[in-house]
Write a protein that holds these residues in place. Structure first.
Motif, short mmCIF file in Angstrom:
data_model
loop_
_atom_site.label_atom_id
_atom_site.label_comp_id
_atom_site.label_asym_id
_atom_site.label_seq_id
_atom_site.Cartn_x
_atom_site.Cartn_y
_atom_site.Cartn_z
N LEU A 174 -6.20 -75.87 26.62
CA LEU A 174 -5.05 -75.31 25.90
C LEU A 174 -3.79 -75.34 26.74
O LEU A 174 -2.68 -75.27 26.21
CB LEU A 174 -5.35 -73.86 25.47
N TRP A 175 -3.94 -75.45 28.05
CA TRP A 175 -2.78 -75.52 28.96
C TRP A 175 -2.59 -76.93 29.51
O TRP A 175 -1.78 -77.13 30.41
CB TRP A 175 -2.98 -74.54 30.13
N ASP A 176 -3.30 -77.92 28.99
CA ASP A 176 -3.24 -79.27 29.53
C ASP A 176 -1.86 -79.89 29.33
O ASP A 176 -1.10 -79.50 28.42
CB ASP A 176 -4.30 -80.15 28.86
N GLU A 209 -13.23 -71.47 21.81
CA GLU A 209 -13.74 -70.23 21.23
C GLU A 209 -12.73 -69.12 21.43
O GLU A 209 -12.18 -68.93 22.52
CB GLU A 209 -15.07 -69.86 21.89
N THR A 210 -12.52 -68.35 20.39
CA THR A 210 -11.49 -67.30 20.44
C THR A 210 -12.04 -65.98 20.93
O THR A 210 -11.34 -64.97 20.88
CB THR A 210 -10.87 -67.12 19.05
N GLY A 211 -13.29 -65.96 21.41
CA GLY A 211 -13.81 -64.73 22.00
C GLY A 211 -13.09 -64.38 23.29
O GLY A 211 -13.05 -63.21 23.68
N ASP A 212 -12.52 -65.38 23.94
CA ASP A 212 -11.72 -65.17 25.15
C ASP A 212 -10.31 -64.77 24.73
O ASP A 212 -9.63 -65.49 23.99
CB ASP A 212 -11.69 -66.47 25.96
N LEU A 213 -9.87 -63.60 25.20
CA LEU A 213 -8.54 -63.11 24.79
C LEU A 213 -7.43 -64.06 25.20
O LEU A 213 -6.39 -64.14 24.53
CB LEU A 213 -8.29 -61.72 25.40
N ARG A 214 -7.63 -64.82 26.28
CA ARG A 214 -6.61 -65.77 26.71
C ARG A 214 -6.40 -66.85 25.65
O ARG A 214 -5.29 -67.35 25.46
CB ARG A 214 -7.02 -66.43 28.02
N ARG A 271 -1.30 -68.29 19.97
CA ARG A 271 -0.09 -67.68 19.39
C ARG A 271 1.16 -68.21 20.08
O ARG A 271 2.18 -68.46 19.42
CB ARG A 271 -0.18 -66.16 19.51
N ARG A 272 1.09 -68.37 21.39
CA ARG A 272 2.26 -68.86 22.11
C ARG A 272 2.57 -70.30 21.74
O ARG A 272 3.74 -70.67 21.56
CB ARG A 272 2.02 -68.74 23.62
N LEU A 273 1.55 -71.13 21.61
CA LEU A 273 1.77 -72.51 21.20
C LEU A 273 2.35 -72.59 19.80
O LEU A 273 3.21 -73.43 19.51
CB LEU A 273 0.46 -73.30 21.26
#
Length: 472
Positions: A418-420, A434-439, A445-447
């Motif tokens: 996601l930060w690539d 997976e969206t289980g990770d809060l990051r 949302r930021r993207l």
């Protein structure tokens, strides 16, 4: 430009040079001074092996904003005396592109630095293109005088100006200057635009190369003359043969493929492969055994272009050969093989990594093939390529293959992706992480809210967190 020196993948600098998502995540938790030093090293010493196609500028600009970095290092780099001694775009292009993204995020100091470099720097055309996308009309009009002052008013200077106008990537500044209220500027830019258009028309009216009515022999001679000048023309020459050759010419073409000079031999092999001639596979094998380096490469390329079942079947027989033809056979099976070819493709993938390392050009096709064929046993090799390659494009291909072969991808590398630095890799991650990770949720949302993000990435994000799709 020399090949960049890439730090080990386990270091902060190595991660940032590769454009990996973990580079950003590690930089945000490292001491700020250390993170900024590594970031500036990347921006000022472009780490890309192919700077014209790999993306880094938005990746570095975003991290620069997150670290609240200053522009002193970039300014010193742009206006170093070396800027005059080394005018290559690769020296300053990445720094200018980063400034462009920073300007689009509202950094007025980045905009001012771009304006100053466009007026006084050697790579001014790149800076002007960045400003064309971000600056207002008044800012661009103010650059008309210093840019035009770069070109003398004699015939040579006006010709250079016309070429600059003609070849400009972003035409907006030149259009503004053509309507400038100052007659001296407007008249000069209009004349340059007219000259550039006339030059383009003249080139179109004076095409070079084959003409209607050429013979097979004339096409071969044209290909050879190009090779002697250092220009490989066998690909367009093969297309010309498609237009001029008939059934009665097959014997001559076969003879050229066996015993012709290098230009003719390369052309004949390409033509026979593209036309599906039944004798071409034997000729390709013979060319690999007896031909020069350029003939061998043309033979291999011609074989890889073949689409028929006969070529795939022959690839199965050649795949275990310890030479370039065996490597090409592995790539053919990666592209067009079936489930029965998984072991051969996996063996080719392992051999390429073992013999040539994680940046071998052959890996691009083999990695895609591992994903296409769903070779689960390839996941460890793909993870190694993902971590170690210096090519962000190859890493993105490895990520796509892992998404198809590795069940741990959504909770593992997909999060980092996601930060690539590559938008296609971020798009893949947006669809799989997976969206289980809060990051992950916060990053999605930021993207979605970032105006600099690519539309394809935001579409993928909205499919996960949009009003019509609950986060999953």
């Amino acid at each position: 430009m020399f090949d960049p020196v890439i730090a080990p993948s386990g270091t902060l600098l190595g991660l940032l040079q590769r454009g990996r998502g973990d580079g950003t995540l590690h930089a945000l938790t490292a001491p700020r001074a250390e993170a900024l030093a590594a970031l500036n090293h990347c921006v000022l010493h472009d780490p890309r092996h192919d700077w014209q196609v790999e993306n880094r500028s938005l990746y570095y600009a975003r991290l620069h904003l997150d670290l609240d970095g200053g522009l002193d290092a970039i300014e010193a780099h742009l206006f170093d005396p070396e800027d005059v001694l080394d005018p290559e775009e690769s020296r300053t292009g990445l720094a200018l592109a980063v400034l462009g993204h920073l300007a689009s995020y509202g950094r007025r100091d980045a905009l001012a630095l771009l304006r100053r470099y466009a007026a006084h720097g050697t790579n001014w055309a790149w800076a002007l293109d960045e400003l064309a996308l971000r600056d207002d009309d008044a800012g661009l009009r103010a650059l008309a005088e210093p840019v035009l002052a770069r070109f003398s008013t004699d015939a040579e200077g006006e010709a250079e100006l016309a070429a600059a106008v003609r070849d400009a990537f972003e035409p907006r500044p030149w259009r503004l200057w053509a309507d400038d209220p100052r007659p001296s500027i407007a008249a000069r830019v209009r004349a340059a635009r007219e000259t550039g258009c006339f030059d383009r028309w003249q080139r179109q009216m004076r095409p070079t190369g084959p003409r209607p009515g050429w013979s097979v022999r004339a096409v071969f001679e044209w290909a050879q003359s190009g090779l002697e000048r250092g220009a490989a023309l066998h690909v367009p020459a093969a297309r010309c043969l498609m237009a001029v050759a008939g059934p009665e010419d097959r014997r001559e073409i076969l003879e050229a493929a066996r015993h012709g000079d290098d230009g003719a031999r390369c052309t004949a092999l390409r033509y026979l492969a593209d036309s599906g001639d039944p004798g071409v596979l034997e000729l390709i094998e013979e060319a690999v055994a007896t031909g020069s380096t350029v003939v061998v490469q043309a033979a291999v390329d011609s074989f890889e272009r073949m689409r028929g079942a006969v070529a795939v079947d022959r690839a199965r027989g050649w795949a275990r050969r310890p030479d370039v033809l065996g490597a090409a056979a592995g790539r053919v099976l990666a592209c067009r093989g079936a489930a029965q070819d998984r072991e051969l493709v996996l063996a080719a993938l392992r051999e390429a990594v073992r013999g040539e390392g994680p940046d071998a050009p052959t890996l691009w096709t083999l990695v895609d093939g591992a994903g296409r064929l769903g070779i689960a046993c390839a996941a460890p090799v793909l993870r190694h390529i993902y971590r170690e390659t210096a090519s962000s494009h190859l890493r993105g291909r490895a990520a796509r293959a892992l998404a198809a072969t590795d069940p741990s991808f959504p909770a593992g590398f997909a999060v980092e992706c996601l930060w690539d630095c590559e938008e296609t890799t971020r798009e893949l991650a947006a669809r799989h992480a997976e969206t289980g990770d809060l990051r992950v949720v916060e990053r999605l949302r930021r993207l979605a809210a970032d105006p600099a993000e690519e539309a394809e990435v935001q579409t993928a994000v909205r499919s996960r967190i949009g009003p019509d799709a609950a986060a999953r």
